[in-house]
Write a protein that holds these residues in place. Structure first.
Motif, PDB file in Angstrom:
ATOM      1  N   SER A  76      42.644  48.599  12.489  1.00  0.00           N
ATOM      2  CA  SER A  76      43.834  49.199  11.618  1.00  0.00           C
ATOM      3  C   SER A  76      43.998  50.502  12.522  1.00  0.00           C
ATOM      4  O   SER A  76      43.142  50.975  13.074  1.00  0.00           O
ATOM      5  CB  SER A  76      43.888  49.307  10.387  1.00  0.00           C
ATOM      6  N   TYR A  77      44.951  51.142  12.441  1.00  0.00           N
ATOM      7  CA  TYR A  77      45.454  52.361  12.888  1.00  0.00           C
ATOM      8  C   TYR A  77      46.156  53.452  12.150  1.00  0.00           C
ATOM      9  O   TYR A  77      46.945  52.798  11.482  1.00  0.00           O
ATOM     10  CB  TYR A  77      46.139  52.405  14.462  1.00  0.00           C
ATOM     11  N   GLU A  78      45.861  54.760  12.099  1.00  0.00           N
ATOM     12  CA  GLU A  78      46.724  55.592  11.606  1.00  0.00           C
ATOM     13  C   GLU A  78      48.002  55.795  11.984  1.00  0.00           C
ATOM     14  O   GLU A  78      48.406  56.055  13.328  1.00  0.00           O
ATOM     15  CB  GLU A  78      46.091  57.040  11.696  1.00  0.00           C
ATOM     16  N   ILE A  79      48.863  55.697  11.261  1.00  0.00           N
ATOM     17  CA  ILE A  79      50.304  55.721  11.775  1.00  0.00           C
ATOM     18  C   ILE A  79      50.896  57.139  12.062  1.00  0.00           C
ATOM     19  O   ILE A  79      51.785  57.134  13.046  1.00  0.00           O
ATOM     20  CB  ILE A  79      51.442  55.116  10.571  1.00  0.00           C
ATOM     21  N   GLU A  80      50.219  58.142  11.590  1.00  0.00           N
ATOM     22  CA  GLU A  80      50.301  59.386  11.977  1.00  0.00           C
ATOM     23  C   GLU A  80      50.129  59.635  13.513  1.00  0.00           C
ATOM     24  O   GLU A  80      50.750  60.485  14.279  1.00  0.00           O
ATOM     25  CB  GLU A  80      49.623  60.392  11.224  1.00  0.00           C
ATOM     26  N   LYS A  81      49.202  58.873  13.949  1.00  0.00           N
ATOM     27  CA  LYS A  81      48.545  59.300  15.288  1.00  0.00           C
ATOM     28  C   LYS A  81      49.474  58.170  16.574  1.00  0.00           C
ATOM     29  O   LYS A  81      49.360  58.374  17.622  1.00  0.00           O
ATOM     30  CB  LYS A  81      47.224  58.608  15.668  1.00  0.00           C
ATOM     31  N   THR A  82      50.373  57.563  15.905  1.00  0.00           N
ATOM     32  CA  THR A  82      51.187  56.359  16.781  1.00  0.00           C
ATOM     33  C   THR A  82      52.296  57.174  17.486  1.00  0.00           C
ATOM     34  O   THR A  82      53.038  57.819  16.740  1.00  0.00           O
ATOM     35  CB  THR A  82      51.712  55.120  15.993  1.00  0.00           C
ATOM     36  N   PRO A  83      52.256  56.908  18.669  1.00  0.00           N
ATOM     37  CA  PRO A  83      53.509  57.596  19.527  1.00  0.00           C
ATOM     38  C   PRO A  83      54.867  57.464  18.941  1.00  0.00           C
ATOM     39  O   PRO A  83      55.092  56.025  18.725  1.00  0.00           O
ATOM     40  CB  PRO A  83      53.212  57.445  20.965  1.00  0.00           C
ATOM     41  N   VAL A  84      55.664  58.177  18.798  1.00  0.00           N
ATOM     42  CA  VAL A  84      56.951  57.676  18.522  1.00  0.00           C
ATOM     43  C   VAL A  84      57.942  57.982  19.626  1.00  0.00           C
ATOM     44  O   VAL A  84      59.111  57.316  19.713  1.00  0.00           O
ATOM     45  CB  VAL A  84      57.553  58.559  17.203  1.00  0.00           C
ATOM     46  N   ASP A  85      57.818  58.799  20.519  1.00  0.00           N
ATOM     47  CA  ASP A  85      58.660  59.216  21.613  1.00  0.00           C
ATOM     48  C   ASP A  85      58.605  57.833  22.546  1.00  0.00           C
ATOM     49  O   ASP A  85      57.462  57.308  23.030  1.00  0.00           O
ATOM     50  CB  ASP A  85      58.295  60.390  22.375  1.00  0.00           C
ATOM     51  N   GLU A  86      59.556  57.540  23.235  1.00  0.00           N
ATOM     52  CA  GLU A  86      59.630  56.245  24.010  1.00  0.00           C
ATOM     53  C   GLU A  86      58.773  56.560  25.373  1.00  0.00           C
ATOM     54  O   GLU A  86      57.981  55.684  25.683  1.00  0.00           O
ATOM     55  CB  GLU A  86      61.298  56.092  24.741  1.00  0.00           C
ATOM     56  N   GLU A  87      58.661  57.907  25.713  1.00  0.00           N
ATOM     57  CA  GLU A  87      57.918  58.103  27.185  1.00  0.00           C
ATOM     58  C   GLU A  87      56.338  57.919  26.661  1.00  0.00           C
ATOM     59  O   GLU A  87      55.610  57.573  27.531  1.00  0.00           O
ATOM     60  CB  GLU A  87      58.337  59.283  27.523  1.00  0.00           C
ATOM     61  N   GLU A  88      55.886  58.580  25.644  1.00  0.00           N
ATOM     62  CA  GLU A  88      54.698  58.625  25.166  1.00  0.00           C
ATOM     63  C   GLU A  88      54.190  57.185  24.859  1.00  0.00           C
ATOM     64  O   GLU A  88      53.029  56.855  25.146  1.00  0.00           O
ATOM     65  CB  GLU A  88      54.280  59.332  23.948  1.00  0.00           C
ATOM     66  N   LEU A  89      55.152  56.253  24.277  1.00  0.00           N
ATOM     67  CA  LEU A  89      54.703  54.978  23.803  1.00  0.00           C
ATOM     68  C   LEU A  89      54.326  54.137  25.500  1.00  0.00           C
ATOM     69  O   LEU A  89      53.437  53.330  25.470  1.00  0.00           O
ATOM     70  CB  LEU A  89      55.795  54.150  23.491  1.00  0.00           C
ATOM     71  N   THR A  90      55.223  54.392  26.524  1.00  0.00           N
ATOM     72  CA  THR A  90      54.816  53.694  27.608  1.00  0.00           C
ATOM     73  C   THR A  90      53.643  54.155  28.203  1.00  0.00           C
ATOM     74  O   THR A  90      52.725  53.585  29.087  1.00  0.00           O
ATOM     75  CB  THR A  90      56.053  54.317  28.791  1.00  0.00           C
ATOM     76  N   GLN A  91      53.054  55.372  27.923  1.00  0.00           N
ATOM     77  CA  GLN A  91      51.870  55.973  28.433  1.00  0.00           C
ATOM     78  C   GLN A  91      50.684  55.627  27.691  1.00  0.00           C
ATOM     79  O   GLN A  91      49.548  56.029  27.951  1.00  0.00           O
ATOM     80  CB  GLN A  91      51.952  57.122  29.009  1.00  0.00           C
ATOM     81  N   TRP A  92      50.984  55.097  26.472  1.00  0.00           N
ATOM     82  CA  TRP A  92      49.870  54.877  25.264  1.00  0.00           C
ATOM     83  C   TRP A  92      49.039  54.047  25.647  1.00  0.00           C
ATOM     84  O   TRP A  92      49.279  52.700  25.856  1.00  0.00           O
ATOM     85  CB  TRP A  92      50.627  54.746  23.973  1.00  0.00           C
ATOM     86  N   ALA A  93      47.590  54.232  25.661  1.00  0.00           N
ATOM     87  CA  ALA A  93      46.422  53.213  25.809  1.00  0.00           C
ATOM     88  C   ALA A  93      46.071  52.773  24.466  1.00  0.00           C
ATOM     89  O   ALA A  93      45.749  53.659  23.663  1.00  0.00           O
ATOM     90  CB  ALA A  93      45.228  53.791  26.734  1.00  0.00           C
ATOM     91  N   LEU A  94      46.395  51.745  24.027  1.00  0.00           N
ATOM     92  CA  LEU A  94      46.014  51.040  22.811  1.00  0.00           C
ATOM     93  C   LEU A  94      44.515  51.205  22.606  1.00  0.00           C
ATOM     94  O   LEU A  94      43.697  50.754  23.444  1.00  0.00           O
ATOM     95  CB  LEU A  94      46.319  49.364  22.862  1.00  0.00           C
TER      96      LEU A  94
END
Length: 597
Positions: A189-207
């Motif tokens: 599970s992961y904290e929803i607050e730490k989940t990126p919302v911006d499209e650019e941030e999502l593309t660079q997000w390391a799961l």
């Protein structure tokens, strides 16, 4: 590929599709991970008769296992498996996993596609209750190393202590030793607050891939096609060393290699014959070059490892052929001397990078490539030997005769007919020789191997000397040898020249038989199987008879009687390599005996 063994809830589930033993939370999380963390899909038609599952073979096997039904399957197109799901009880079939319903219950936030280097892929999901689940799936031992907890049979999340980790490692080893491909499924599970919302941030997000909770370890059987062991043996007999490079567990790779004959026994299942990709890539370039020839199986390899092995073998002057189906195989397929991609499971990138596409994805077809490739090469050699013997003999005859007598034995039209036999009909006869099993018992031909071998030079020398000697003897002593002294000089010369031309052409026709088996003692071996060759040889003989007997003015020939035809045929038949060698041996023995006496 099918699921044969599973470890879920800290214990082995037998049979693997038994859902009744799974606790609710574990079952829900497992189905969620199977349905969402995949590049495949499940389609349920309205009639409920056929279930269509698409994706890679691994994905299809796991999805089919997810629906928990008995399966009778067959492929009907490139990447689609039509699964006829039959259950004698009511209902006709039942889903353990409602694929579409599970997919609609959560939203995919981000996907980390399966990576051949990391041997895993992941998906982040946003659930209706504002939770975020991150599911991972990949190589069992790699996923297990990332897990700190597991869910037991009572839906309790327990810490992954050393004893339990050893238990799961042993389970993986046992499945791998049984030639099963091991895949692990885990989540966190992961904290929803730490989940990126911006499209650019999502593309660079390391799961996040730490602190995972193990859900299941799955053992999939990828059965060898029938006859693969025999095909591998044929390759080895042909001097082709078959190596297996796979991303699977090294023990799985070992078991499969033993099953299909790449490894002959457990004695060979050790270094340097058996090696992991990570070990191979850590070697220096010189060390890789030194060890490359010994490697038979490489497990847990990355695409770059395959490329490094290809390059190392090429530096050792080997001709390297590579098979592959994925996009990641493209560099090795392109670098290899011969790249063979799969026509069904192969990606377009792999096909574009390869030289040959195997339409049925069957390794047995690779042997057909070897056989036909060697046949084409052998046919080229046959034609070259035949053409050179005709050319060299013709040049010697005309030059020697022109120097010593002032005239040539063969005129322009006759030389054109000889050239037609040599280039067109000869090429058709020798190029149509079909592949034979004899070719698969020869060693491979290297990059720098001469096209004209020593055996070919021997045959060429014998034929040239014999043909030139016979024609020149007839040119200078033909009238006396053929008993033409009592005829008019003009007629005797015409008969002599006709016999020279006729004998020379018949020598070429019989020489075709020599050329079709340059390294065989019996030049007539398998001749009846090649109808093209027999037909062309018959056409040449018929045309030669017509040219000599009925087209006299055009070719400057005269009609021959049956004795003169018999002499021409005998001279031509003597060009048979077996007869010539035996004659030379007899003459040599006679000469030695005479000198001794």
């Amino acid at each position: 590929m099918t699921v044969l063994s599973t470890y879920i809830g800290g214990q082995k589930i037998d049979p693997p599709d038994s859902k009744s033993e799974l606790p609710p939370m574990l079952s829900t999380l497992l189905i969620e991970g199977i349905a969402q963390n995949t590049n495949g899909s499940v389609f349920v038609p309205e009639g409920g008769e056929d279930l269509e599952v698409s994706g890679s073979p691994t994905e299809m096997a796991i999805l089919i296992w997810g629906v928990k039904v008995s399966l009778l399957a067959s492929f009907h197109s490139c990447n689609i498996l039509v699964a006829k799901l039959i259950d004698s009880r009511s209902p006709r079939w039942q889903l353990g996993m409602n694929f579409d319903a599970v997919r609609s219950e959560s939203t995919i936030i981000h996907v980390f596609p399966f990576n051949s280097e990391k041997k895993r892929g992941g998906t982040a999901l946003h659930l209706p209750d504002s939770q975020v689940h991150i599911h991972w799936k990949g190589a069992a031992e790699i996923i297990l190393a990332l897990c700190t907890r597991y869910i037991d049979a009572n839906d309790h999340i327990l810490p992954m202590d050393e004893d339990k980790k050893l238990f799961f490692k042993q389970a993986i080893d046992d499945m791998a030793a049984g030639s099963l491909r091991c895949v692990a499924i885990a989540y966190r599970s992961y904290e929803i607050e730490k989940t990126p919302v911006d499209e650019e941030e999502l593309t660079q997000w390391a799961l996040p891939e730490d602190d995972l909770i193990l859900l299941a370890i799955i053992g999939l059987k990828d059965p060898c096609r029938p006859g693969v062991k025999e095909v591998v043996r044929l390759c080895q007999n042909a001097g082709v060393k078959v190596r297996m490079i796979t991303g699977d567990n090294l023990k799985t790779a070992k078991a499969i290699a033993l099953e299909c004959g790449i490894l002959s026994s457990d004695e060979n299942a050790r270094e340097p014959y058996l090696i992991e990709g990570s070990v191979f890539r850590r070697y220096s370039e010189e060390e890789r070059k030194a060890i490359a020839e010994d490697i038979l199986v490489m497990g847990r390899s990355s695409p770059n490892d395959k490329l490094l092995l290809v390059q190392a073998l090429q530096k050792r002057k080997h001709v390297v052929a590579v098979t592959g189906d994925g996009t990641n195989d493209a560099p090795a397929l392109h670098e290899a001397d011969v790249g063979l991609s799969m026509g069904i499971q192969g990606t377009e990138v792999a096909k574009e990078s390869s030289d040959i596409v195997i339409l049925d994805d069957n390794f047995a077809s690779v042997v057909k490539v070897f056989r036909w490739g060697r046949s084409v090469y052998a046919n080229i050699q046959k034609f070259i030997q035949f053409q050179l013997s005709v050319n060299v003999a013709t040049i010697i005859i005309n030059i020697v005769a022109a120097i010593f007598s002032g005239e040539v034995p063969l005129n322009t039209v006759q030389l054109l007919w000889v050239n037609l036999i040599m280039d067109t009909l000869g090429a058709l006869a020798l190029a149509t020789e079909p592949p034979t099993d004899h070719l698969m018992h020869k060693p491979p031909v290297g990059h720098r191997a001469p096209l004209i071998t020593n055996i070919m030079w021997r045959n060429l020398l014998i034929q040239t000397i014999y043909q030139a000697s016979v024609v020149l003897v007839l040119a200078f002593r033909g009238r006396s040898l053929l008993g033409l002294q009592h005829q008019s000089a003009e007629h005797a010369n015409k008969v002599n020249h006709t016999i020279m031309f006729n004998a020379f052409v018949l020598c070429q026709i019989f020489n075709e038989f020599n050329a079709r088996q340059p390294d065989e003692k019996n030049i007539f071996k398998g001749i009846t199987k090649n109808h093209w060759f027999m037909g062309i040889a018959a056409v040449e003989i018929i045309l030669q008879f017509i040219i000599v007997e009925f087209n006299r003015k055009f070719t400057s020939t005269v009609g021959l009687n049956w004795k003169q035809w018999l002499i021409s045929v005998a001279i031509g038949f003597m060009s048979d390599r077996q007869i010539t060698v035996k004659t030379w041996k007899t003459c040599s023995v006679g000469l030695v005996y005479t000198l001794y006496r």
